[in-house]
Design an enzyme around this catalytic site. Structure first.
Site, PDB file in Angstrom:
ATOM      1  N   SER A  31       0.858  -1.183   0.000  1.00 61.66           N
ATOM      2  CA  SER A  31       0.000   0.000   0.000  1.00 61.66           C
ATOM      3  C   SER A  31       0.895   1.234   0.000  1.00 61.66           C
ATOM      4  O   SER A  31       2.122   1.112   0.025  1.00 61.66           O
ATOM      5  CB  SER A  31      -0.882   0.013   1.247  1.00 61.66           C
ATOM      6  OG  SER A  31      -0.074   0.324   2.371  1.00 61.66           O
ATOM      7  N   LYS A  32       0.258   2.381   0.009  1.00 60.65           N
ATOM      8  CA  LYS A  32       1.012   3.646  -0.031  1.00 60.65           C
ATOM      9  C   LYS A  32       2.020   3.760   1.105  1.00 60.65           C
ATOM     10  O   LYS A  32       3.025   4.448   0.972  1.00 60.65           O
ATOM     11  CB  LYS A  32       0.039   4.825   0.022  1.00 60.65           C
ATOM     12  CG  LYS A  32      -0.570   5.111  -1.323  1.00 60.65           C
ATOM     13  CD  LYS A  32      -1.291   6.447  -1.312  1.00 60.65           C
ATOM     14  CE  LYS A  32      -2.123   6.588  -2.585  1.00 60.65           C
ATOM     15  NZ  LYS A  32      -3.390   7.225  -2.363  1.00 60.65           N
ATOM     16  N   ARG A  33       1.724   3.098   2.206  1.00 60.19           N
ATOM     17  CA  ARG A  33       2.660   3.130   3.340  1.00 60.19           C
ATOM     18  C   ARG A  33       4.048   2.679   2.919  1.00 60.19           C
ATOM     19  O   ARG A  33       5.046   3.039   3.510  1.00 60.19           O
ATOM     20  CB  ARG A  33       2.185   2.179   4.446  1.00 60.19           C
ATOM     21  CG  ARG A  33       1.112   2.683   5.325  1.00 60.19           C
ATOM     22  CD  ARG A  33       0.798   1.666   6.416  1.00 60.19           C
ATOM     23  NE  ARG A  33       0.403   0.359   5.869  1.00 60.19           N
ATOM     24  CZ  ARG A  33       1.080  -0.754   6.035  1.00 60.19           C
ATOM     25  NH1 ARG A  33       2.185  -0.770   6.731  1.00 60.19           N
ATOM     26  NH2 ARG A  33       0.648  -1.893   5.520  1.00 60.19           N
ATOM     27  N   HIS A  34       4.096   1.817   1.900  1.00 62.41           N
ATOM     28  CA  HIS A  34       5.384   1.263   1.482  1.00 62.41           C
ATOM     29  C   HIS A  34       6.127   2.165   0.494  1.00 62.41           C
ATOM     30  O   HIS A  34       7.162   1.781  -0.019  1.00 62.41           O
ATOM     31  CB  HIS A  34       5.179  -0.120   0.850  1.00 62.41           C
ATOM     32  CG  HIS A  34       4.618  -1.127   1.806  1.00 62.41           C
ATOM     33  ND1 HIS A  34       3.285  -1.451   1.851  1.00 62.41           N
ATOM     34  CD2 HIS A  34       5.226  -1.855   2.773  1.00 62.41           C
ATOM     35  CE1 HIS A  34       3.084  -2.353   2.797  1.00 62.41           C
ATOM     36  NE2 HIS A  34       4.246  -2.612   3.377  1.00 62.41           N
ATOM     37  N   GLY A  35       5.579   3.344   0.215  1.00 60.41           N
ATOM     38  CA  GLY A  35       6.254   4.248  -0.730  1.00 60.41           C
ATOM     39  C   GLY A  35       5.491   4.294  -2.040  1.00 60.41           C
ATOM     40  O   GLY A  35       4.280   4.080  -2.066  1.00 60.41           O
TER      41      GLY A  35
END
Ligand code: GLU
Length: 492
Positions: free
Chosen positions: A257-261
């Site tokens: 997800s976006k959390r991963h960049g």
């Protein structure tokens, strides 16, 4: 019974335009595209824009741009009409209506007039009895008279599919045989009270009417597939082959997800990764050859691709590997492709305009040869070659401060160097090296320190290929001019 014939390979990518094209969607698109190209089949782009609130034309445009950037052209789609169109779900309502009518006429579906209150009380009862809620099927036994009278009263209704008894089997190419007991499903809604149909219905009608032979998609759809199979059977359509691709995880083992960049294709484009590498990387997310080969050109992928080699295990996303592949692809780009990317960079940075002259192209080729393998992203090209094309070098304050504000004053020595350079009859690497190293020795400093000062003066930055080769490519005039300029500027 109506039967559609599946004779050719036809696959589709069917994004819902509710956001940008993400890694997972791009990989689904790529697998479908590779499968189609491998088998000389057709790749269809269908936009599933039935969710009016969350879908937008901008998102559709962005998805199309990303797919094109990756080089995944489709044979039929919203902008490429074919015999199975329209390719926007929002334009296919007339077809959905027809099949809703058919199911109703055959009593395979029924109108449900239950009100929100009635359904809510069914739910509450299920909760209090600690069982999972499923629609009771109350309206499945209405008589024709009752139905007609409700219709006359203009009572709102939904249409529900009658779920037959028994079980439904999904034979998935990647995951094998999965059995579902039909009793886990209730008679689910296929047409809402607004008249719009649900995803599970539209997708079946579209895949069947578009003669889709293989449905290759993310495994987040596995729970939908048995419902779709029941629908295929109710409608008398042949089943496509199903292949559900496993999910993509971040390095921490959680769903990507976006959390991963950066997870959207347009971000990779904006970051300057080469699309050739992104496609190569996406292919490796869950697919591999028996020799675990990593580097692929698109044509090699087309040749090697098969659904059987897709793993049922989750794939782990690794941005470092993507960047490594980007560099590996750069290394093997031919001269024309390197030129193309470099010209794009120089043009968008405003260093050249309206095409390059013959001399500039020659300079560019030499600069790219000098830069060698130091490129991972398009931005690196600009960093490595910009100063060959700049008319004038502007020095950032921090660079001036670092090299010219304290300690050894390099201006005097630069002045001496430039005078010696000017006098050289033979402006070549060996002579220049002699001058620079001689001055470093006189000053009692390391050669590399003086070489770095010269690099900064000639390029306005601290990074470049070997300084003597850089000087040779810049040529005597520019080299002398740049050194003199800084001596004049800072000396006054
Ligand atoms: N529109 C669906 C999605 O974006 C895909 C449907 C499908 O591939 O069957 O998730």
């Amino acid at each position: 019974m109506e039967k559609n014939k599946i004779t050719d390979i036809r696959v589709r990518f069917a994004p819902s335009p509710t956001g940008h094209l993400h890694v997972g969607g791009a990989r689904t698109a790529l697998f479908n595209w590779l499968f189609a190209r491998h088998h000389n089949g057709k790749f269809i782009l269908r936009i599933e824009d039935t969710d009016e609130e969350r879908s937008s034309a901008e998102n559709t445009g962005e998805i199309i741009r990303s797919l094109k950037w990756l080089g995944l052209e489709w044979d039929e789609g919203p902008d490429k009409p074919g015999e199975y169109g329209p390719y926007l779900q929002s334009e296919r309502n007339f077809l959905y209506k027809k099949y809703i009518e058919k199911l109703l006429a055959e009593d395979k579906a029924y109108r449900c007039f239950c009100t929100q209150e009635e359904l809510a009380s069914e739910k509450t009862r299920a909760e209090s009895e600690k069982r999972q809620y499923r629609y009771s099927g109350k309206c499945s036994h209405l008589t024709d008279e009752e139905i007609n009278s409700f219709l006359e009263q203009k009572r709102p209704y939904v249409v529900r599919l009658r779920i037959p008894k028994g079980e439904t089997v999904l034979n998935d190419v990647i995951r094998g045989r999965i059995e579902f007991k039909n009793e886990i499903f209730d008679d689910f809604i296929i047409q809402k009270s607004s008249g719009g149909v649900v995803y599970n219905f539209a997708v079946v009608i579209d895949d069947a009417l578009m003669n889709i032979s293989h449905v290759i998609r993310g495994d987040d759809h596995i729970s939908n597939t048995p419902k779709q199979i029941i629908m295929y059977e109710a409608l008398g359509f042949s089943l496509p082959v199903f292949a559900h691709v496993s999910m993509i995880l971040g390095g921490d083992g959680k769903r990507l997800s976006k959390r991963h960049g950066a997870v959207s294709v347009d971000q990779y484009r904006d970051d300057g990764l080469f699309p050739e590498a992104v496609v190569n990387y996406l292919a490796l997310l869950g697919w591999s050859t028996s020799d675990s080969r990593q580097f692929f050109h698109l044509n090699d992928l087309i040749k090697a691709f098969s659904l059987e080699n897709i793993s049922s295990n989750p794939a782990i996303f690794d941005i470092k590997k993507l960047e490594w592949l980007s560099c590996e692809h750069w290394k093997l780009f031919d001269r024309d492709l390197k030129r193309k990317y470099a010209v794009e960079c120089l043009t968008s940075a405003g260093f050249v305009s309206g095409g390059l002259s013959k001399d500039e192209i020659e300079l560019l080729d030499k600069a790219l040869a000098l830069v060698g393998d130091r490129i991972k992203k398009t931005g690196d090209i600009l960093i490595q070659i910009n100063f060959f094309f700049k008319k004038e070098i502007n020095y950032p304050e921090n660079i001036l401060k670092k090299y010219f504000s304290s300690g050894t004053s390099f201006l005097e020595v630069l002045d001496k160097i430039v005078n010696s350079m000017e006098q050289l009859e033979n402006f070549n690497e060996i002579e220049i090296e002699k001058i620079v190293k001689g001055q470093a020795a006189l000053l009692g400093i390391k050669d590399v320190k003086l070489m770095q000062v010269i690099r900064v003066v000639l390029t306005g930055q601290e990074i470049s290929a070997g300084i003597f080769e850089t000087i040779m490519l810049l040529g005597k005039n520019k080299t002398v001019e740049r050194i003199k300029n800084i001596v004049r500027k800072l000396g006054s």
